[in-house]
Design a protein around this motif. Structure first.
Motif, PDB file in Angstrom:
ATOM      1  N   GLU A  17      29.210  42.757  30.200  1.00 39.99           N
ATOM      2  CA  GLU A  17      29.218  42.973  28.759  1.00 39.99           C
ATOM      3  C   GLU A  17      28.075  42.186  28.138  1.00 39.99           C
ATOM      4  O   GLU A  17      27.951  40.974  28.363  1.00 39.99           O
ATOM      5  N   LYS A  73      29.900  38.683  24.189  1.00 38.26           N
ATOM      6  CA  LYS A  73      31.294  38.298  24.294  1.00 38.26           C
ATOM      7  C   LYS A  73      31.986  38.461  22.942  1.00 38.26           C
ATOM      8  O   LYS A  73      31.374  38.247  21.902  1.00 38.26           O
ATOM      9  N   MET A 114      37.678  36.887  22.543  1.00 31.86           N
ATOM     10  CA  MET A 114      38.511  36.651  23.731  1.00 31.86           C
ATOM     11  C   MET A 114      37.667  36.377  24.968  1.00 31.86           C
ATOM     12  O   MET A 114      38.220  36.191  26.055  1.00 31.86           O
ATOM     13  N   ASN A 145      34.439  37.219  27.828  1.00 30.87           N
ATOM     14  CA  ASN A 145      33.967  38.365  28.604  1.00 30.87           C
ATOM     15  C   ASN A 145      35.067  38.775  29.581  1.00 30.87           C
ATOM     16  O   ASN A 145      35.421  38.027  30.482  1.00 30.87           O
ATOM     17  N   HIS A 146      35.598  39.989  29.412  1.00 29.18           N
ATOM     18  CA  HIS A 146      36.732  40.424  30.217  1.00 29.18           C
ATOM     19  C   HIS A 146      36.320  40.983  31.573  1.00 29.18           C
ATOM     20  O   HIS A 146      37.172  41.317  32.376  1.00 29.18           O
ATOM     21  N   LYS A 147      35.018  41.105  31.828  1.00 25.05           N
ATOM     22  CA  LYS A 147      34.563  41.681  33.083  1.00 25.05           C
ATOM     23  C   LYS A 147      34.131  40.633  34.093  1.00 25.05           C
ATOM     24  O   LYS A 147      33.759  40.963  35.218  1.00 25.05           O
ATOM     25  N   CYS A 158      37.167  38.043  37.527  1.00 21.60           N
ATOM     26  CA  CYS A 158      38.391  38.682  38.009  1.00 21.60           C
ATOM     27  C   CYS A 158      38.018  39.951  38.783  1.00 21.60           C
ATOM     28  O   CYS A 158      36.954  40.538  38.566  1.00 21.60           O
ATOM     29  N   ILE A 207      38.171  43.754  39.523  1.00 19.93           N
ATOM     30  CA  ILE A 207      38.392  44.962  38.738  1.00 19.93           C
ATOM     31  C   ILE A 207      38.213  46.179  39.642  1.00 19.93           C
ATOM     32  O   ILE A 207      37.265  46.242  40.432  1.00 19.93           O
ATOM     33  N   LYS A 227      44.342  46.372  37.150  1.00 20.26           N
ATOM     34  CA  LYS A 227      43.262  46.196  36.191  1.00 20.26           C
ATOM     35  C   LYS A 227      42.127  47.079  36.638  1.00 20.26           C
ATOM     36  O   LYS A 227      41.486  46.846  37.653  1.00 20.26           O
TER      37      LYS A 227
END
Length: 296
Positions: free
Chosen positions: A229, A232, A235, A237-239, A242, A244, A294
């Motif tokens: 991403e 940000k 919340m 950077n959700h990528k 973790c 995916i 996810k």
């Protein structure tokens, strides 16, 4: 509910009460079991002898097995089943195939979903063709317990990013989903805590990665997705940090013949480098099982 079921189980077994579950013919119980899921059958098998007998019947477990289960068993190396007694009962075959079973020198794993009997397959990064994988300037192998294969491929930096794979597998008829399992950043443990280093993570927000799959009967699917991403939000950077599952697409199997499937992931714009990415595996599962993960 539990007390009532217990009373029904006990009643009628010694002739002192009315009819109970123990009086139901085993053949009738087996007929009912064909409409239940394997976990439900195993739970009910604890009730009494008739239920236990019905729960071991081949007529119950034959419909739970995929139509291609003989071919699945033939894929396995002799040492996988060599130490076991012959799998004569369909329940034993289902239980055996419900475990994670490695084959093809450990680069692939197959298993049956225990609730549905759906055939699932995973292919390790070691079972794919990765451009530059032998050059330690670009790639390295990281041992980890976060992969069912105990190792993932880590990209330090490269300009031409391409991962390809080809499999031939006896999928039973159905609709299947293919996904790549990826992780941005290099993860490690320190003092029991899981941490990530993003020092080499770059280039994935500039241009999208192209995912593709095609089958031997002419089906083709492709999609593009940025792995990182550029900005940000509140919340974070959700990528990053973790695992995916990047959904490439679905394909349909109409017969029980062996399916040839090609898949790829590439970003070959050489105007910029990219790095800091872990490649674990691809997974192919019945499309109805994608919930709870996810994925993008």
């Amino acid at each position: 509910m539990g007390a009532s079921l217990s009373n029904l189980t006990e009643a009628g077994s010694d002739g002192s009460g009315g009819p109970g579950l123990g009086d139901i013919p085993e053949s009738c119980v087996a007929c009912v079991f064909t409409y239940l899921t394997p976990p439900e059958i195993c739970n009910l098998a604890r009730l009494n002898r008739a239920f236990r007998g019905a729960a071991s019947s081949d007529s119950v477990w034959e419909p739970k097995l995929p139509s291609t289960y003989p071919q699945l068993l033939s894929l396995l190396p002799p040492e996988t089943v060599g130490h076991r007694s012959p799998l004569s009962k369909k329940k034993e075959i289902f239980a055996f195939l419900s475990r994670l079973i490695p084959f093809d020198e450990g680069t692939k794993v197959l298993w049956l979903d225990r609730a549905t009997g759906g055939v699932c397959l995973s292919v390790s990064a070691k079972g794919m063709t990765i451009t530059g994988i032998e050059d330690r300037r670009y790639w390295s192998w990281i041992p980890t317990e976060e992969s069912r294969f105990q190792v993932v491929a880590y990209l330090q930096q490269i300009w031409w990013f391409e991962v390809d794979g080809l499999i031939k597998f006896p999928f039973p008829a159905g609709v299947y989903s293919l996904s790549f399992r990826l992780h941005l950043g290099r993860f490690f443990k320190r003092l029991g805590r899981r941490l990530c280093n993003y020092g080499q993570t770059h280039g994935w927000d500039i241009k999208p990665v192209r995912f593709e799959l095609s089958t031997s009967d002419g089906q083709q699917v492709s999609r593009e997705c940025c792995l990182d991403e550029p900005e940000k939000d509140d919340m974070g950077n959700h990528k990053r940090g973790c695992w995916i599952d990047y959904h490439v697409g679905d394909f349909v199997v109409t017969s029980s013949d062996t399916v040839e499937l090609r898949f790829s992931m590439k970003q070959i714009d050489c105007t910029h480098s990219k790095g800091g990415l872990c490649v674990d595996s691809i997974s192919i599962i019945p499309s109805g099982l994608r919930h709870g993960k996810k994925s993008l």
